[in-house]
Write a protein that holds these residues in place. Structure first.
Motif, PDB file in Angstrom:
ATOM      1  N   TYR A   7     -23.487  10.013  26.951  1.00  0.00           N
ATOM      2  CA  TYR A   7     -23.040   9.830  25.580  1.00  0.00           C
ATOM      3  C   TYR A   7     -21.581   9.410  25.547  1.00  0.00           C
ATOM      4  N   ASN A   8     -21.301   8.415  24.704  1.00  0.00           N
ATOM      5  CA  ASN A   8     -19.934   7.935  24.545  1.00  0.00           C
ATOM      6  C   ASN A   8     -19.699   7.653  23.069  1.00  0.00           C
ATOM      7  N   ARG A  10     -17.622   8.048  20.215  1.00  0.00           N
ATOM      8  CA  ARG A  10     -16.227   8.406  19.973  1.00  0.00           C
ATOM      9  C   ARG A  10     -15.832   8.375  18.500  1.00  0.00           C
ATOM     10  N   THR A  11     -16.632   7.791  17.640  1.00  0.00           N
ATOM     11  CA  THR A  11     -16.255   7.665  16.232  1.00  0.00           C
ATOM     12  C   THR A  11     -17.294   8.330  15.340  1.00  0.00           C
ATOM     13  N   VAL A  15     -21.505   8.565  15.822  1.00  0.00           N
ATOM     14  CA  VAL A  15     -22.268   9.814  15.767  1.00  0.00           C
ATOM     15  C   VAL A  15     -23.290   9.751  14.637  1.00  0.00           C
ATOM     16  N   PHE A 109     -21.412  16.817  18.870  1.00  0.00           N
ATOM     17  CA  PHE A 109     -20.645  15.627  19.245  1.00  0.00           C
ATOM     18  C   PHE A 109     -19.271  15.636  18.579  1.00  0.00           C
ATOM     19  N   ARG A 112     -17.140  18.008  20.481  1.00  0.00           N
ATOM     20  CA  ARG A 112     -16.972  17.504  21.858  1.00  0.00           C
ATOM     21  C   ARG A 112     -15.968  16.364  21.932  1.00  0.00           C
ATOM     22  N   PHE A 113     -15.960  15.523  20.892  1.00  0.00           N
ATOM     23  CA  PHE A 113     -15.080  14.358  20.909  1.00  0.00           C
ATOM     24  C   PHE A 113     -13.867  14.519  20.006  1.00  0.00           C
TER      25      PHE A 113
END
Length: 252
Positions: A7-8, A10-11, A15, A109, A112-113
């Motif tokens: 998972y990447n 970032r915004t 998500v 998420f 996490r981010f």
């Protein structure tokens, strides 16, 4: 269980896109694919979970083996309750737990981010603008849309007509069938009248430039593309039954 996906996200938008994909997959399992979902939830098997995948697909599988898991896990053992209650109640129960799981994954998420307060609020607002899976499965999303609408002829448009194509009283199957001036007027009125109506399969809002069809049994509306019905095919259907209603009547 996403098969080791990295998972990447970032915004907030990324998500939310992940949330919508998983949500669409779970809605499919509980509506258009309900027959297959029912069969996969065999009470004789071990604890099973319903997973929504980012690519709008779903799967019934065993929970993740790693502890703690990479992502929050959905409700465990949904298959055990399948034969112990009415099907509609069981599907509603799975829907409630699915909604809770989707929120848990999205905010997992977010934490996490490193989303800040404004990002989390924005994410929740975007999610909250969509009807829940429970509302779609139980039909309460449609009921709420009716209550919000002040258009008195909304229900009359659901009269038993040939295929009940989404549109005006003339059963407008597509924009190309209307002269441009008349088409613009119909689209504007149609959007205002049905703007709070949601597809029973994918949960998206009504749009006048898409073909819709209504089930004669449960009276839920669907995108033609979601139930694989074209305008041409709809003209030859005297009574349309959505996949969910068809499966209910076919199952002993």
């Amino acid at each position: 269980m996403d098969g080791g996906t990295q998972y990447n996200l970032r915004t907030v938008e990324e998500v939310f896109r992940d949330f919508k994909g998983r949500r669409a997959g779970m809605i499919k399992a509980l509506t258009t694919d309900v027959g297959e979902f029912y069969e996969q939830c065999d009470p004789e098997k071990e604890n099973l979970c319903l997973y929504g995948l980012p690519n709008e697909q779903w799967e019934v599988n065993l929970p993740a083996e790693e502890v703690p898991p990479e992502l929050p896990e959905p409700a465990l053992g949904i298959n055990f309750a399948r034969d112990g209650m009415q099907e509609k109640d069981w599907l509603s129960l799975v829907a409630v737990h699915s909604d809770a799981w989707l929120l848990a994954v999205a905010f997992h998420f977010g934490v996490r981010f490193g989303f800040d307060k404004a990002d989390r609020k924005c994410l929740f607002t975007m999610i909250n603008d969509l009807p829940t899976i429970f509302e779609i499965v139980t039909g309460s999303a449609k009921k709420q849309a009716k209550e919000k609408s002040s258009v008195s002829n909304h229900s009359s448009n659901k009269s038993k007509s040939s295929a009940k194509a989404r549109g005006s009283e003339s059963a407008k199957y597509s924009k190309s069938m209307q002269p441009k001036d008349e088409e613009d007027g119909l689209d504007k009125g149609d959007e205002e009248e049905h703007g709070d109506t949601f597809c029973g399969a994918c949960g998206e809002n009504y749009a006048s430039d898409e073909f819709w069809i209504c089930c004669d049994i449960c009276e839920k509306w669907f995108h033609g593309k979601c139930v694989k019905i074209t305008p041409a095919r709809a003209e030859h259907i005297k009574q349309y039954k959505c996949p969910s209603c068809s499966n209910k009547r076919a199952r002993p």
